[in-house]
Design an enzyme around this catalytic site. Structure first.
Site, short mmCIF file in Angstrom:
data_model
loop_
_atom_site.label_atom_id
_atom_site.label_comp_id
_atom_site.label_asym_id
_atom_site.label_seq_id
_atom_site.Cartn_x
_atom_site.Cartn_y
_atom_site.Cartn_z
N LYS A 203 0.85 -1.19 0.00
CA LYS A 203 0.00 0.00 0.00
C LYS A 203 0.88 1.23 0.00
O LYS A 203 1.68 1.44 0.91
CB LYS A 203 -0.91 -0.02 1.23
CG LYS A 203 -1.80 1.20 1.33
CD LYS A 203 -2.79 1.08 2.46
CE LYS A 203 -3.64 2.32 2.57
NZ LYS A 203 -4.63 2.21 3.64
N LYS A 256 -2.14 -1.59 -3.88
CA LYS A 256 -3.02 -0.43 -3.82
C LYS A 256 -2.22 0.85 -3.87
O LYS A 256 -1.22 0.95 -3.17
CB LYS A 256 -3.80 -0.50 -2.50
CG LYS A 256 -4.67 0.70 -2.23
CD LYS A 256 -5.23 0.64 -0.85
CE LYS A 256 -6.01 1.91 -0.59
NZ LYS A 256 -6.49 1.99 0.77
C1 PBG Z 1 -7.68 3.03 5.59
C2 PBG Z 1 -7.90 3.00 4.14
C3 PBG Z 1 -7.69 4.01 3.19
C4 PBG Z 1 -8.16 3.51 1.98
C5 PBG Z 1 -8.59 2.21 2.22
N1 PBG Z 1 -8.39 1.91 3.55
C6 PBG Z 1 -7.22 5.40 3.32
C7 PBG Z 1 -5.81 5.72 3.64
O1 PBG Z 1 -4.94 4.87 3.76
O2 PBG Z 1 -5.60 6.93 3.84
C8 PBG Z 1 -8.20 4.26 0.68
C9 PBG Z 1 -9.19 3.76 -0.30
C10 PBG Z 1 -9.47 4.67 -1.41
O3 PBG Z 1 -8.84 5.72 -1.62
O4 PBG Z 1 -10.39 4.33 -2.16
N2 PBG Z 1 -6.37 2.92 5.99
#
Ligand code: PBG
Length: 332
Positions: A203, A256
Protein backbone atom coordinates in the site's frame (compact mmCIF):
# COMPACT_ATOMS: atom_id res chain seq x y z
CA UNK A 1 17.45 -18.74 -50.98
CA UNK A 2 15.17 -17.49 -48.27
CA UNK A 3 11.78 -19.23 -48.39
CA UNK A 4 8.81 -17.03 -49.21
CA UNK A 5 6.11 -16.99 -46.59
CA UNK A 6 2.73 -15.34 -46.94
CA UNK A 7 2.80 -12.03 -45.08
CA UNK A 8 1.63 -12.20 -41.49
CA UNK A 9 -1.99 -11.16 -41.01
CA UNK A 10 -2.64 -10.48 -37.32
CA UNK A 11 -5.69 -8.53 -38.44
CA UNK A 12 -7.43 -11.81 -39.35
CA UNK A 13 -8.00 -12.31 -35.61
CA UNK A 14 -9.67 -8.93 -35.27
CA UNK A 15 -12.20 -9.15 -38.11
CA UNK A 16 -15.31 -9.25 -35.96
CA UNK A 17 -16.45 -9.18 -32.36
CA UNK A 18 -16.91 -12.96 -32.15
CA UNK A 19 -13.31 -13.58 -33.17
CA UNK A 20 -12.04 -10.85 -30.88
CA UNK A 21 -13.96 -12.34 -27.95
CA UNK A 22 -12.69 -15.83 -28.78
CA UNK A 23 -9.05 -14.81 -28.65
CA UNK A 24 -9.30 -12.27 -25.81
CA UNK A 25 -6.70 -12.91 -23.10
CA UNK A 26 -8.56 -11.04 -20.38
CA UNK A 27 -12.21 -11.54 -19.44
CA UNK A 28 -13.84 -9.54 -16.66
CA UNK A 29 -16.15 -11.56 -14.44
CA UNK A 30 -18.43 -9.86 -11.88
CA UNK A 31 -17.52 -12.52 -9.34
CA UNK A 32 -14.03 -11.04 -9.29
CA UNK A 33 -15.25 -7.59 -8.24
CA UNK A 34 -15.49 -6.32 -4.67
CA UNK A 35 -17.80 -3.41 -3.89
CA UNK A 36 -16.73 -0.96 -1.14
CA UNK A 37 -19.46 0.12 1.29
CA UNK A 38 -19.26 3.10 3.65
CA UNK A 39 -21.53 2.71 6.66
CA UNK A 40 -22.01 5.75 8.87
CA UNK A 41 -23.26 5.87 12.41
CA UNK A 42 -25.98 8.34 13.40
CA UNK A 43 -27.60 9.17 10.05
CA UNK A 44 -31.07 8.21 8.82
CA UNK A 45 -30.70 8.43 5.05
CA UNK A 46 -27.83 7.94 2.59
CA UNK A 47 -25.50 10.90 1.95
CA UNK A 48 -23.93 11.18 -1.47
CA UNK A 49 -20.16 11.71 -1.30
CA UNK A 50 -19.44 14.93 -3.12
CA UNK A 51 -16.09 13.96 -4.59
CA UNK A 52 -17.31 10.45 -5.50
CA UNK A 53 -20.53 10.83 -7.49
CA UNK A 54 -22.72 7.72 -7.22
CA UNK A 55 -21.14 6.64 -3.89
CA UNK A 56 -22.87 7.06 -0.55
CA UNK A 57 -22.35 7.00 3.17
CA UNK A 58 -25.05 4.54 4.17
CA UNK A 59 -27.03 4.47 7.39
CA UNK A 60 -27.36 1.03 8.94
CA UNK A 61 -30.98 0.51 7.90
CA UNK A 62 -33.17 -0.77 5.07
CA UNK A 63 -31.67 1.59 2.51
CA UNK A 64 -28.32 -0.21 2.82
CA UNK A 65 -29.97 -3.62 2.68
CA UNK A 66 -31.81 -2.56 -0.46
CA UNK A 67 -28.61 -1.33 -2.07
CA UNK A 68 -26.83 -4.60 -1.35
CA UNK A 69 -29.81 -6.54 -2.68
CA UNK A 70 -29.56 -4.53 -5.90
CA UNK A 71 -25.87 -5.36 -6.17
CA UNK A 72 -26.68 -9.01 -5.46
CA UNK A 73 -29.22 -9.07 -8.28
CA UNK A 74 -26.45 -7.85 -10.56
CA UNK A 75 -24.33 -10.83 -9.40
CA UNK A 76 -21.97 -8.92 -7.10
CA UNK A 77 -21.12 -11.22 -4.21
CA UNK A 78 -18.28 -9.52 -2.34
CA UNK A 79 -18.38 -6.36 -0.27
CA UNK A 80 -15.73 -4.57 1.77
CA UNK A 81 -17.09 -2.57 4.69
CA UNK A 82 -15.67 0.76 5.91
CA UNK A 83 -17.06 2.25 9.11
CA UNK A 84 -17.60 5.90 9.94
CA UNK A 85 -18.12 6.14 13.71
CA UNK A 86 -19.76 9.11 15.42
CA UNK A 87 -17.15 9.06 18.20
CA UNK A 88 -13.37 9.16 17.76
CA UNK A 89 -10.70 8.89 20.47
CA UNK A 90 -6.90 8.53 20.64
CA UNK A 91 -7.07 4.71 20.67
CA UNK A 92 -9.82 4.31 18.07
CA UNK A 93 -11.96 2.32 20.51
CA UNK A 94 -14.99 2.26 18.23
CA UNK A 95 -13.02 0.09 15.84
CA UNK A 96 -13.07 -2.84 18.26
CA UNK A 97 -16.09 -2.17 20.45
CA UNK A 98 -18.74 -4.88 20.12
CA UNK A 99 -21.37 -2.36 19.12
CA UNK A 100 -19.06 -0.40 16.84
CA UNK A 101 -20.67 0.53 13.52
CA UNK A 102 -18.80 -2.07 11.44
CA UNK A 103 -19.51 -4.87 13.89
CA UNK A 104 -23.23 -4.01 13.93
CA UNK A 105 -23.29 -3.72 10.15
CA UNK A 106 -21.63 -7.10 9.64
CA UNK A 107 -23.99 -8.75 12.10
CA UNK A 108 -27.00 -7.33 10.32
CA UNK A 109 -25.77 -8.26 6.84
CA UNK A 110 -25.02 -11.78 8.03
CA UNK A 111 -28.51 -12.12 9.43
CA UNK A 112 -30.13 -10.81 6.25
CA UNK A 113 -27.92 -12.44 3.62
CA UNK A 114 -26.57 -15.45 5.50
CA UNK A 115 -23.74 -17.01 3.47
CA UNK A 116 -24.98 -15.63 0.16
CA UNK A 117 -22.42 -12.82 0.23
CA UNK A 118 -18.78 -12.52 1.24
CA UNK A 119 -18.22 -9.88 3.88
CA UNK A 120 -14.78 -8.32 4.03
CA UNK A 121 -13.94 -5.79 6.75
CA UNK A 122 -11.29 -3.12 6.36
CA UNK A 123 -9.16 -3.37 9.48
CA UNK A 124 -7.58 -0.05 10.37
CA UNK A 125 -7.73 2.81 12.84
CA UNK A 126 -7.66 6.01 10.80
CA UNK A 127 -11.44 6.56 10.72
CA UNK A 128 -11.57 5.90 14.48
CA UNK A 129 -8.67 7.86 15.96
CA UNK A 130 -9.13 11.57 16.69
CA UNK A 131 -5.68 12.26 15.16
CA UNK A 132 -6.48 10.31 11.98
CA UNK A 133 -3.44 8.02 11.96
CA UNK A 134 -3.65 4.30 11.28
CA UNK A 135 -1.93 3.53 14.57
CA UNK A 136 -1.38 4.74 18.11
CA UNK A 137 0.56 7.98 18.56
CA UNK A 138 3.30 8.28 21.13
CA UNK A 139 5.93 10.81 22.03
CA UNK A 140 9.48 9.49 21.93
CA UNK A 141 12.96 10.94 21.91
CA UNK A 142 12.45 12.12 18.32
CA UNK A 143 8.97 13.55 18.92
CA UNK A 144 5.55 12.19 17.96
CA UNK A 145 5.49 8.85 16.16
CA UNK A 146 3.12 6.00 15.30
CA UNK A 147 3.97 3.14 17.63
CA UNK A 148 4.11 -0.13 15.73
CA UNK A 149 3.80 -2.80 18.38
CA UNK A 150 1.18 -1.12 20.55
CA UNK A 151 -0.89 -0.68 17.41
CA UNK A 152 -0.65 -4.43 16.73
CA UNK A 153 -2.35 -5.15 20.04
CA UNK A 154 -5.29 -3.02 18.97
CA UNK A 155 -5.41 -4.57 15.50
CA UNK A 156 -5.69 -7.97 17.20
CA UNK A 157 -8.73 -6.76 19.13
CA UNK A 158 -10.35 -5.33 15.99
CA UNK A 159 -9.82 -8.62 14.16
CA UNK A 160 -11.54 -10.58 16.90
CA UNK A 161 -14.46 -8.12 17.07
CA UNK A 162 -14.93 -8.27 13.29
CA UNK A 163 -14.68 -12.07 13.19
CA UNK A 164 -17.12 -12.36 16.08
CA UNK A 165 -19.58 -10.17 14.16
CA UNK A 166 -19.35 -12.59 11.23
CA UNK A 167 -16.75 -11.27 8.79
CA UNK A 168 -15.46 -13.82 6.24
CA UNK A 169 -12.27 -11.92 5.55
CA UNK A 170 -10.44 -9.23 7.52
CA UNK A 171 -8.36 -6.80 5.49
CA UNK A 172 -5.65 -4.99 7.47
CA UNK A 173 -4.77 -1.73 5.71
CA UNK A 174 -2.60 0.04 8.28
CA UNK A 175 0.84 -1.04 7.01
CA UNK A 176 2.24 -1.79 10.48
CA UNK A 177 5.10 -4.31 10.51
CA UNK A 178 3.96 -7.72 11.72
CA UNK A 179 0.24 -6.94 11.44
CA UNK A 180 -0.63 -10.13 9.61
CA UNK A 181 1.06 -12.31 12.22
CA UNK A 182 -0.56 -10.44 15.12
CA UNK A 183 -3.99 -10.79 13.52
CA UNK A 184 -3.52 -14.44 12.54
CA UNK A 185 -2.48 -15.35 16.07
CA UNK A 186 -5.39 -13.44 17.58
CA UNK A 187 -7.93 -15.01 15.25
CA UNK A 188 -6.60 -18.53 15.75
CA UNK A 189 -6.47 -18.29 19.51
CA UNK A 190 -10.06 -16.99 19.60
CA UNK A 191 -11.31 -19.90 17.48
CA UNK A 192 -11.61 -18.05 14.17
CA UNK A 193 -9.15 -20.10 12.17
CA UNK A 194 -11.49 -20.10 9.15
CA UNK A 195 -11.44 -16.31 8.83
CA UNK A 196 -9.17 -15.24 6.00
CA UNK A 197 -6.69 -12.37 5.94
CA UNK A 198 -6.59 -10.20 2.84
CA UNK A 199 -3.55 -8.06 3.51
CA UNK A 200 -3.03 -4.64 1.99
CA UNK A 201 0.57 -5.83 1.63
CA UNK A 202 1.69 -3.25 -0.89
CA UNK A 203 0.00 0.00 0.00
CA UNK A 204 1.58 3.19 -1.22
CA UNK A 205 1.48 6.62 0.44
CA UNK A 206 -0.72 7.89 -2.37
CA UNK A 207 -2.53 11.13 -3.09
CA UNK A 208 -5.12 9.06 -4.93
CA UNK A 209 -6.77 8.40 -1.53
CA UNK A 210 -7.95 12.02 -1.28
CA UNK A 211 -11.68 11.47 -1.97
CA UNK A 212 -11.79 8.47 0.38
CA UNK A 213 -10.42 10.55 3.22
CA UNK A 214 -13.10 13.14 2.58
CA UNK A 215 -15.73 10.40 2.44
CA UNK A 216 -14.60 8.76 5.67
CA UNK A 217 -13.25 11.82 7.52
CA UNK A 218 -9.95 10.00 7.95
CA UNK A 219 -7.22 12.42 6.88
CA UNK A 220 -4.37 12.63 9.43
CA UNK A 221 -4.59 15.85 11.48
CA UNK A 222 -0.82 16.06 11.87
CA UNK A 223 1.86 14.80 9.52
CA UNK A 224 1.24 12.19 6.83
CA UNK A 225 1.35 8.42 6.36
CA UNK A 226 4.82 8.22 4.81
CA UNK A 227 6.40 6.52 7.84
CA UNK A 228 4.21 3.46 7.33
CA UNK A 229 2.83 3.44 3.77
CA UNK A 230 5.23 2.70 0.91
CA UNK A 231 7.17 5.23 -1.14
CA UNK A 232 5.68 5.45 -4.67
CA UNK A 233 9.22 5.42 -6.09
CA UNK A 234 9.75 1.79 -5.07
CA UNK A 235 8.61 -1.30 -6.96
CA UNK A 236 10.94 -4.09 -5.82
CA UNK A 237 10.29 -3.22 -2.19
CA UNK A 238 6.80 -4.60 -2.84
CA UNK A 239 8.32 -8.08 -3.06
CA UNK A 240 9.71 -7.77 0.44
CA UNK A 241 6.35 -6.66 1.85
CA UNK A 242 4.57 -9.54 0.11
CA UNK A 243 7.11 -12.11 1.22
CA UNK A 244 6.80 -11.03 4.84
CA UNK A 245 3.00 -11.08 4.71
CA UNK A 246 3.01 -14.58 3.22
CA UNK A 247 5.33 -15.84 5.93
CA UNK A 248 3.03 -14.28 8.52
CA UNK A 249 0.01 -16.07 7.09
CA UNK A 250 -1.73 -13.79 4.59
CA UNK A 251 -4.24 -15.68 2.41
CA UNK A 252 -4.74 -12.96 -0.17
CA UNK A 253 -2.36 -10.09 -0.90
CA UNK A 254 -3.11 -6.67 -2.33
CA UNK A 255 -1.54 -3.90 -4.33
CA UNK A 256 -3.02 -0.43 -3.82
CA UNK A 257 -3.63 1.87 -5.70
CA UNK A 258 -4.11 -0.09 -8.92
CA UNK A 259 -4.11 2.07 -12.03
CA UNK A 260 -0.95 4.03 -11.29
CA UNK A 261 0.78 0.82 -10.10
CA UNK A 262 0.12 -1.68 -12.90
CA UNK A 263 3.85 -2.42 -13.06
CA UNK A 264 3.79 -3.43 -9.40
CA UNK A 265 0.75 -5.68 -9.91
CA UNK A 266 2.57 -7.40 -12.76
CA UNK A 267 5.79 -7.75 -10.78
CA UNK A 268 4.04 -9.24 -7.75
CA UNK A 269 1.96 -11.62 -9.91
CA UNK A 270 5.06 -12.85 -11.72
CA UNK A 271 7.04 -13.44 -8.54
CA UNK A 272 4.13 -14.95 -6.57
CA UNK A 273 1.82 -16.51 -9.18
CA UNK A 274 0.57 -19.05 -6.64
CA UNK A 275 -0.97 -16.40 -4.36
CA UNK A 276 -4.38 -14.76 -4.94
CA UNK A 277 -3.74 -11.11 -5.72
CA UNK A 278 -6.20 -8.27 -5.17
CA UNK A 279 -5.85 -4.75 -6.53
CA UNK A 280 -7.63 -1.68 -5.18
CA UNK A 281 -8.93 0.71 -7.82
CA UNK A 282 -8.98 3.59 -5.32
CA UNK A 283 -11.17 6.64 -4.78
CA UNK A 284 -9.04 9.14 -6.70
CA UNK A 285 -8.95 6.82 -9.70
CA UNK A 286 -12.75 6.65 -9.59
CA UNK A 287 -13.25 10.38 -9.09
CA UNK A 288 -11.02 11.32 -12.04
CA UNK A 289 -13.17 9.22 -14.36
CA UNK A 290 -16.37 10.73 -12.96
CA UNK A 291 -15.04 14.29 -13.22
CA UNK A 292 -13.81 13.93 -16.80
CA UNK A 293 -17.10 12.26 -17.77
CA UNK A 294 -19.10 15.13 -16.26
CA UNK A 295 -17.13 17.55 -18.38
CA UNK A 296 -17.92 15.42 -21.42
CA UNK A 297 -14.23 14.77 -22.03
CA UNK A 298 -14.27 10.98 -22.04
CA UNK A 299 -16.69 8.15 -22.72
CA UNK A 300 -17.25 7.11 -19.11
CA UNK A 301 -18.32 3.49 -19.58
CA UNK A 302 -15.61 2.72 -22.13
CA UNK A 303 -12.88 4.28 -20.00
CA UNK A 304 -14.13 2.47 -16.90
CA UNK A 305 -14.06 -0.89 -18.68
CA UNK A 306 -10.63 -0.18 -20.15
CA UNK A 307 -9.21 0.65 -16.71
CA UNK A 308 -10.68 -2.49 -15.15
CA UNK A 309 -9.40 -4.57 -18.06
CA UNK A 310 -5.93 -3.11 -17.61
CA UNK A 311 -5.88 -3.99 -13.91
CA UNK A 312 -6.88 -7.60 -14.60
CA UNK A 313 -4.51 -7.83 -17.57
CA UNK A 314 -1.64 -6.67 -15.35
CA UNK A 315 -2.27 -9.72 -13.16
CA UNK A 316 -4.91 -8.98 -10.53
CA UNK A 317 -7.15 -11.91 -9.64
CA UNK A 318 -9.79 -9.68 -8.05
CA UNK A 319 -10.41 -5.93 -7.95
CA UNK A 320 -11.93 -3.70 -5.29
CA UNK A 321 -13.70 -0.97 -7.22
CA UNK A 322 -16.35 1.70 -6.69
CA UNK A 323 -17.36 1.00 -10.29
CA UNK A 324 -18.44 -2.57 -9.42
CA UNK A 325 -22.16 -2.00 -9.87
CA UNK A 326 -21.76 -0.09 -13.13
CA UNK A 327 -19.39 -2.73 -14.48
CA UNK A 328 -21.92 -5.40 -13.58
CA UNK A 329 -24.54 -3.49 -15.58
CA UNK A 330 -22.26 -3.23 -18.60
CA UNK A 331 -21.48 -6.95 -18.47
CA UNK A 332 -25.17 -7.92 -18.54
C1 PBG B 1 -7.68 3.03 5.59
C2 PBG B 1 -7.90 3.00 4.14
C3 PBG B 1 -7.69 4.01 3.19
C4 PBG B 1 -8.16 3.51 1.98
C5 PBG B 1 -8.59 2.21 2.22
N1 PBG B 1 -8.39 1.91 3.55
C6 PBG B 1 -7.22 5.40 3.32
C7 PBG B 1 -5.81 5.72 3.64
O1 PBG B 1 -4.94 4.87 3.76
O2 PBG B 1 -5.60 6.93 3.84
C8 PBG B 1 -8.20 4.26 0.68
C9 PBG B 1 -9.19 3.76 -0.30
C10 PBG B 1 -9.47 4.67 -1.41
O3 PBG B 1 -8.84 5.72 -1.62
O4 PBG B 1 -10.39 4.33 -2.16
N2 PBG B 1 -6.37 2.92 5.99
Amino acid sequence: MIAEYPIARPRRLRRNQLLRDLVAETIIDVRKLIMPIFVKEGIASPEEIESMPGQYRWPLNDSLIKFIEECYEKDIRSFIIFGIPSRKDPLGSEAFSQDGIVQRCVKTLREVFDDKILIITDLCLCQYTDHGHCGILKVGRRGVYVDNDDTLKIYAKIAIAQAEAGADIVAPSGMMDGQVRAIREALDSAGYDDVLIMSYSVKYASSFYGPFREAAYSAPKIGDRKTYQMDPRNAYEALKEVELDLREGADIIMVKPALAYLDVIRLVKEKFPQVPLAAYNVSGEYSMVKAAARLGWIDEKMVMMEILTAIFRAGADMVITYHAREVAEVLR
